[in-house]
Design a protein around this motif. Structure first.
Motif, PDB file in Angstrom:
ATOM      1  N   THR A 368       8.796  42.719  71.589  1.00 26.44           N
ATOM      2  CA  THR A 368       7.504  42.827  72.274  1.00 26.44           C
ATOM      3  C   THR A 368       7.043  41.463  72.783  1.00 26.44           C
ATOM      4  O   THR A 368       6.489  41.340  73.883  1.00 26.44           O
ATOM      5  CB  THR A 368       6.441  43.409  71.324  1.00 26.44           C
ATOM      6  N   ASN A 369       7.280  40.435  71.991  1.00 30.05           N
ATOM      7  CA  ASN A 369       6.952  39.067  72.403  1.00 30.05           C
ATOM      8  C   ASN A 369       8.094  38.551  73.279  1.00 30.05           C
ATOM      9  O   ASN A 369       9.124  38.092  72.791  1.00 30.05           O
ATOM     10  CB  ASN A 369       6.771  38.175  71.173  1.00 30.05           C
ATOM     11  N   TYR A 370       7.900  38.633  74.597  1.00 32.32           N
ATOM     12  CA  TYR A 370       8.990  38.306  75.527  1.00 32.32           C
ATOM     13  C   TYR A 370       9.399  36.835  75.477  1.00 32.32           C
ATOM     14  O   TYR A 370      10.521  36.482  75.891  1.00 32.32           O
ATOM     15  CB  TYR A 370       8.607  38.706  76.956  1.00 32.32           C
ATOM     16  N   THR A 371       8.540  35.971  74.973  1.00 30.94           N
ATOM     17  CA  THR A 371       8.895  34.546  74.910  1.00 30.94           C
ATOM     18  C   THR A 371       9.993  34.277  73.887  1.00 30.94           C
ATOM     19  O   THR A 371      10.573  33.194  73.883  1.00 30.94           O
ATOM     20  CB  THR A 371       7.670  33.686  74.566  1.00 30.94           C
ATOM     21  N   GLU A 372      10.289  35.250  73.033  1.00 33.11           N
ATOM     22  CA  GLU A 372      11.347  35.072  72.042  1.00 33.11           C
ATOM     23  C   GLU A 372      12.737  35.063  72.678  1.00 33.11           C
ATOM     24  O   GLU A 372      13.675  34.515  72.103  1.00 33.11           O
ATOM     25  CB  GLU A 372      11.285  36.195  70.999  1.00 33.11           C
ATOM     26  N   TYR A 373      12.873  35.677  73.856  1.00 35.83           N
ATOM     27  CA  TYR A 373      14.211  35.821  74.434  1.00 35.83           C
ATOM     28  C   TYR A 373      14.275  35.554  75.938  1.00 35.83           C
ATOM     29  O   TYR A 373      15.356  35.606  76.534  1.00 35.83           O
ATOM     30  CB  TYR A 373      14.741  37.242  74.177  1.00 35.83           C
ATOM     31  N   SER A 374      13.131  35.252  76.581  1.00 36.08           N
ATOM     32  CA  SER A 374      13.140  35.126  78.042  1.00 36.08           C
ATOM     33  C   SER A 374      12.082  34.142  78.521  1.00 36.08           C
ATOM     34  O   SER A 374      11.239  33.676  77.756  1.00 36.08           O
ATOM     35  CB  SER A 374      12.885  36.497  78.691  1.00 36.08           C
ATOM     36  N   VAL A 375      12.144  33.877  79.830  1.00 36.89           N
ATOM     37  CA  VAL A 375      11.143  33.045  80.506  1.00 36.89           C
ATOM     38  C   VAL A 375      10.534  33.881  81.618  1.00 36.89           C
ATOM     39  O   VAL A 375      11.246  34.627  82.306  1.00 36.89           O
ATOM     40  CB  VAL A 375      11.781  31.766  81.096  1.00 36.89           C
ATOM     41  N   TYR A 376       9.218  33.763  81.801  1.00 38.92           N
ATOM     42  CA  TYR A 376       8.545  34.503  82.871  1.00 38.92           C
ATOM     43  C   TYR A 376       7.906  33.535  83.851  1.00 38.92           C
ATOM     44  O   TYR A 376       7.131  32.655  83.468  1.00 38.92           O
ATOM     45  CB  TYR A 376       7.485  35.436  82.294  1.00 38.92           C
ATOM     46  N   ILE A 377       8.252  33.697  85.135  1.00 40.82           N
ATOM     47  CA  ILE A 377       7.646  32.923  86.218  1.00 40.82           C
ATOM     48  C   ILE A 377       7.109  33.929  87.230  1.00 40.82           C
ATOM     49  O   ILE A 377       7.893  34.681  87.820  1.00 40.82           O
ATOM     50  CB  ILE A 377       8.677  32.003  86.908  1.00 40.82           C
ATOM     51  N   PRO A 378       5.808  34.013  87.448  1.00 41.16           N
ATOM     52  CA  PRO A 378       5.249  35.009  88.373  1.00 41.16           C
ATOM     53  C   PRO A 378       5.856  34.869  89.776  1.00 41.16           C
ATOM     54  O   PRO A 378       5.941  33.752  90.312  1.00 41.16           O
ATOM     55  CB  PRO A 378       3.747  34.697  88.382  1.00 41.16           C
ATOM     56  N   GLU A 379       6.269  35.996  90.344  1.00 40.35           N
ATOM     57  CA  GLU A 379       6.947  35.936  91.642  1.00 40.35           C
ATOM     58  C   GLU A 379       6.034  35.421  92.745  1.00 40.35           C
ATOM     59  O   GLU A 379       6.515  34.804  93.711  1.00 40.35           O
ATOM     60  CB  GLU A 379       7.541  37.304  92.007  1.00 40.35           C
ATOM     61  N   ASP A 380       4.731  35.631  92.637  1.00 41.89           N
ATOM     62  CA  ASP A 380       3.813  35.097  93.650  1.00 41.89           C
ATOM     63  C   ASP A 380       3.875  33.569  93.695  1.00 41.89           C
ATOM     64  O   ASP A 380       3.774  32.964  94.766  1.00 41.89           O
ATOM     65  CB  ASP A 380       2.373  35.539  93.369  1.00 41.89           C
ATOM     66  N   ASP A 381       4.049  32.959  92.522  1.00 43.21           N
ATOM     67  CA  ASP A 381       4.131  31.495  92.476  1.00 43.21           C
ATOM     68  C   ASP A 381       5.377  30.993  93.194  1.00 43.21           C
ATOM     69  O   ASP A 381       5.354  29.927  93.833  1.00 43.21           O
ATOM     70  CB  ASP A 381       4.153  31.008  91.026  1.00 43.21           C
ATOM     71  N   VAL A 382       6.457  31.754  93.101  1.00 38.90           N
ATOM     72  CA  VAL A 382       7.698  31.379  93.792  1.00 38.90           C
ATOM     73  C   VAL A 382       7.568  31.655  95.282  1.00 38.90           C
ATOM     74  O   VAL A 382       7.926  30.820  96.121  1.00 38.90           O
ATOM     75  CB  VAL A 382       8.899  32.156  93.204  1.00 38.90           C
ATOM     76  N   ARG A 383       7.043  32.812  95.615  1.00 40.54           N
ATOM     77  CA  ARG A 383       6.915  33.217  97.022  1.00 40.54           C
ATOM     78  C   ARG A 383       6.048  32.242  97.808  1.00 40.54           C
ATOM     79  O   ARG A 383       6.343  31.925  98.970  1.00 40.54           O
ATOM     80  CB  ARG A 383       6.333  34.633  97.088  1.00 40.54           C
ATOM     81  N   GLU A 384       4.987  31.777  97.183  1.00 45.85           N
ATOM     82  CA  GLU A 384       4.032  30.901  97.877  1.00 45.85           C
ATOM     83  C   GLU A 384       4.332  29.417  97.668  1.00 45.85           C
ATOM     84  O   GLU A 384       3.545  28.554  98.071  1.00 45.85           O
ATOM     85  CB  GLU A 384       2.615  31.244  97.415  1.00 45.85           C
ATOM     86  N   GLY A 385       5.461  29.110  97.015  1.00 47.83           N
ATOM     87  CA  GLY A 385       5.893  27.725  96.882  1.00 47.83           C
ATOM     88  C   GLY A 385       5.092  26.895  95.909  1.00 47.83           C
ATOM     89  O   GLY A 385       5.085  25.656  96.003  1.00 47.83           O
ATOM     90  N   ARG A 386       4.426  27.555  94.963  1.00 44.14           N
ATOM     91  CA  ARG A 386       3.595  26.804  94.010  1.00 44.14           C
ATOM     92  C   ARG A 386       4.392  26.296  92.802  1.00 44.14           C
ATOM     93  O   ARG A 386       3.851  25.524  91.992  1.00 44.14           O
ATOM     94  CB  ARG A 386       2.449  27.702  93.505  1.00 44.14           C
ATOM     95  N   VAL A 387       5.635  26.693  92.685  1.00 37.31           N
ATOM     96  CA  VAL A 387       6.398  26.336  91.493  1.00 37.31           C
ATOM     97  C   VAL A 387       7.849  26.051  91.855  1.00 37.31           C
ATOM     98  O   VAL A 387       8.410  26.657  92.779  1.00 37.31           O
ATOM     99  CB  VAL A 387       6.325  27.478  90.442  1.00 37.31           C
ATOM    100  N   ARG A 388       8.422  25.077  91.143  1.00 40.32           N
ATOM    101  CA  ARG A 388       9.856  24.811  91.248  1.00 40.32           C
ATOM    102  C   ARG A 388      10.521  25.332  89.979  1.00 40.32           C
ATOM    103  O   ARG A 388      10.157  24.934  88.863  1.00 40.32           O
ATOM    104  CB  ARG A 388      10.123  23.316  91.421  1.00 40.32           C
ATOM    105  N   ILE A 389      11.471  26.228  90.131  1.00 38.82           N
ATOM    106  CA  ILE A 389      12.116  26.877  88.991  1.00 38.82           C
ATOM    107  C   ILE A 389      12.760  25.843  88.076  1.00 38.82           C
ATOM    108  O   ILE A 389      12.630  25.907  86.846  1.00 38.82           O
ATOM    109  CB  ILE A 389      13.158  27.907  89.482  1.00 38.82           C
ATOM    110  N   GLU A 390      13.455  24.870  88.646  1.00 33.20           N
ATOM    111  CA  GLU A 390      14.125  23.853  87.835  1.00 33.20           C
ATOM    112  C   GLU A 390      13.121  23.092  86.978  1.00 33.20           C
ATOM    113  O   GLU A 390      13.376  22.800  85.804  1.00 33.20           O
ATOM    114  CB  GLU A 390      14.881  22.874  88.734  1.00 33.20           C
ATOM    115  N   GLN A 391      11.972  22.800  87.550  1.00 33.07           N
ATOM    116  CA  GLN A 391      10.959  22.045  86.812  1.00 33.07           C
ATOM    117  C   GLN A 391      10.445  22.846  85.616  1.00 33.07           C
ATOM    118  O   GLN A 391      10.257  22.300  84.521  1.00 33.07           O
ATOM    119  CB  GLN A 391       9.810  21.698  87.754  1.00 33.07           C
ATOM    120  N   VAL A 392      10.232  24.145  85.807  1.00 33.40           N
ATOM    121  CA  VAL A 392       9.754  25.006  84.712  1.00 33.40           C
ATOM    122  C   VAL A 392      10.787  25.058  83.592  1.00 33.40           C
ATOM    123  O   VAL A 392      10.462  24.884  82.409  1.00 33.40           O
ATOM    124  CB  VAL A 392       9.457  26.425  85.224  1.00 33.40           C
TER     125      VAL A 392
END
Length: 448
Positions: A368-392
């Protein structure tokens, strides 16, 4: 002299054997007198043991006419209009065996498995289920082995609505007439489709509308429906189960060997992506994901749009995932992807951009706690260029990565489907988790 010698050499064995024979004859005489079969004690022990193990777990499977399942598989040349599926349904749905695993794969259990054949695999696993019963009144749940995914998949591009719905209509005409259905109105029934929910939600009979109408039928609302992707809102009877991967172990040692391999492998890439752009999908972030990967020296890209890359090869796919710490899983045609399970099978930590790719889907399978096995980056942040995946991803330290990777590797057995041709009781797989989920849901519906 010879006779005496022979007897002297065997007398220490003769009298105990004679005593045993007398006791056996006495037992048979008593058994005959009280009409007790010779093996009654053994049968009683076995029956009691099986009964205790299967209490609350009995499943009755309909013996449907072949047109609802095996005839569909025999029509393998027509299952997909652009792909010859006959090899894919070989080996009970696992597909051709991988020959020559090299250094990428471990020995045994690897196949070229098509992602759309789960109907067939699941049914074959059901045939090995240890608590099947031929008495439907004894059953805790009832399985309908209709290959909904394969049937609908071969007709998705058929504009004749009557033909598209033909088997589905016949199936529910059949079920409604059965005492098994009438007993509880189908609330104890379940079926599976190896396709996504969106292929079964056609509203109306316009020939240009997509898909079949399985999930719009009133009768189906009473049932439990298993799919590789469920509708994440307003549908309490749908449950997502894992896509089939290429790994189908026949014994527990194969699973342990694989887990040990992916635990110890050197992961030289921070992150990777296997897939293709979606230029025809305006809201897709695939372009941005591919672009960020190409612009990073720490990302490995396998572009499936290139004819030079074999994205159906287990060796190719697993080689990339094994060497990556994080695996990017942006939505494709729908939020979920088979790649999620291929990546996790390789011990690679999945990176999601949409909560409906996993978090609202595989409730029976993932923490249930997704942080135990994964990383979440909101797709809007990627689409609008607000985040660099490598940096996260670079912000995660060695200890955090190790904990997430350990969780992913621990989950592997329950994310794969065992070889249906073998009984591997020591390994609990995705099928077993699904059965537990179904039985639990039916029990709650019945108010038990």
């Amino acid at each position: 002299m010879l006779k005496t010698t022979l007897f002297h050499g065997t007398e220490k064995h003769f009298f105990p054997l004679l005593s045993l024979l007398i006791l056996l004859l006495l037992f048979l005489s008593i058994s005959s007198y009280i009409h007790l079969p010779y093996s009654a004690f053994t049968l009683s022990i076995l029956t009691d043991s099986t009964s205790e193990m299967c209490t609350g777990r009995y499943i009755y499977a309909y013996d449907l006419p072949d047109k609802f399942n095996s005839d569909i598989v025999r029509d393998c040349r027509n299952l997909l209009p652009w792909h010859h599926m006959c090899p894919s349904v070989s080996n009970m749905g696992l597909g051709p065996r991988v020959r020559g695993t090299g250094s990428v794969l471990t020995a045994g259990g690897w196949h070229f498995t098509n992602q759309w054949v789960l109907d067939f695999i699941f049914h074959n696993r059901m045939k090995q289920y240890g608590c099947l019963t031929s008495n439907s009144s004894q059953a805790d749940a009832i399985f309908v082995p209709y290959y909904a995914g394969l049937d609908t998949g071969r007709r998705l591009w058929n504009h004749n609505i009557t033909e598209r719905d033909l088997l589905l209509v016949e199936l529910f005409d059949f079920l409604r007439s059965r005492p098994e259905w009438l007993a509880k109105g189908g609330r104890d029934h379940f079926l599976l489709s190896g396709r996504t929910t969106w292929d079964f939600r056609r509203q109306g009979d316009d020939s240009h509308l997509w898909g079949g109408k399985l999930l719009t039928l009133p009768e189906v609302k009473n049932m439990t429906v298993l799919l590789i992707e469920s509708c994440p809102w307003g549908n309490e009877n749908e449950f997502a189960i894992p896509y089939p991967t290429n790994f189908h172990p026949s014994k527990g040692s194969q699973v342990l060997a694989w887990q040990e391999k992916v635990r110890s492998v050197n992961r030289q890439w921070l992150f990777s992506f296997v897939g293709a752009r979606r230029p025809d999908q305006v809201l897709s972030i695939r372009d941005q994901v591919v672009g960020q990967c190409l612009n990073s020296t720490r990302c490995n890209l396998l572009d499936c749009a290139s004819p030079a890359n074999d994205c159906n090869s287990p060796n190719t796919i697993m080689s990339l995932f094994e060497r990556s710490t994080f695996c990017l899983e942006p939505p494709g045609d729908s939020p979920t992807r088979r790649s999620i399970f291929d990546a996790m099978l390789a011990g690679c930590i999945p990176v999601f951009f949409n909560p409906h790719s996993a978090y609202t889907q595989y409730r029976w399978y993932l923490p249930t706690n997704y942080t135990e096995y994964s990383v979440y980056i909101p797709e809007d942040d990627v689409r609008e260029g607000r985040v660099r995946i490598e940096q996260v991803l670079s912000k995660y330290n060695v200890e955090q990565i190790g904990e997430m990777k350990d969780t992913v590797i621990r989950l592997i057995p329950t994310l794969i489907y065992k070889d249906p041709s073998h009984k591997t009781e020591s390994v609990r797989d995705a099928f077993d988790v699904a059965i537990d989920g179904v039985l639990g849901r039916v029990k709650s519906l019945m108010g038990a």
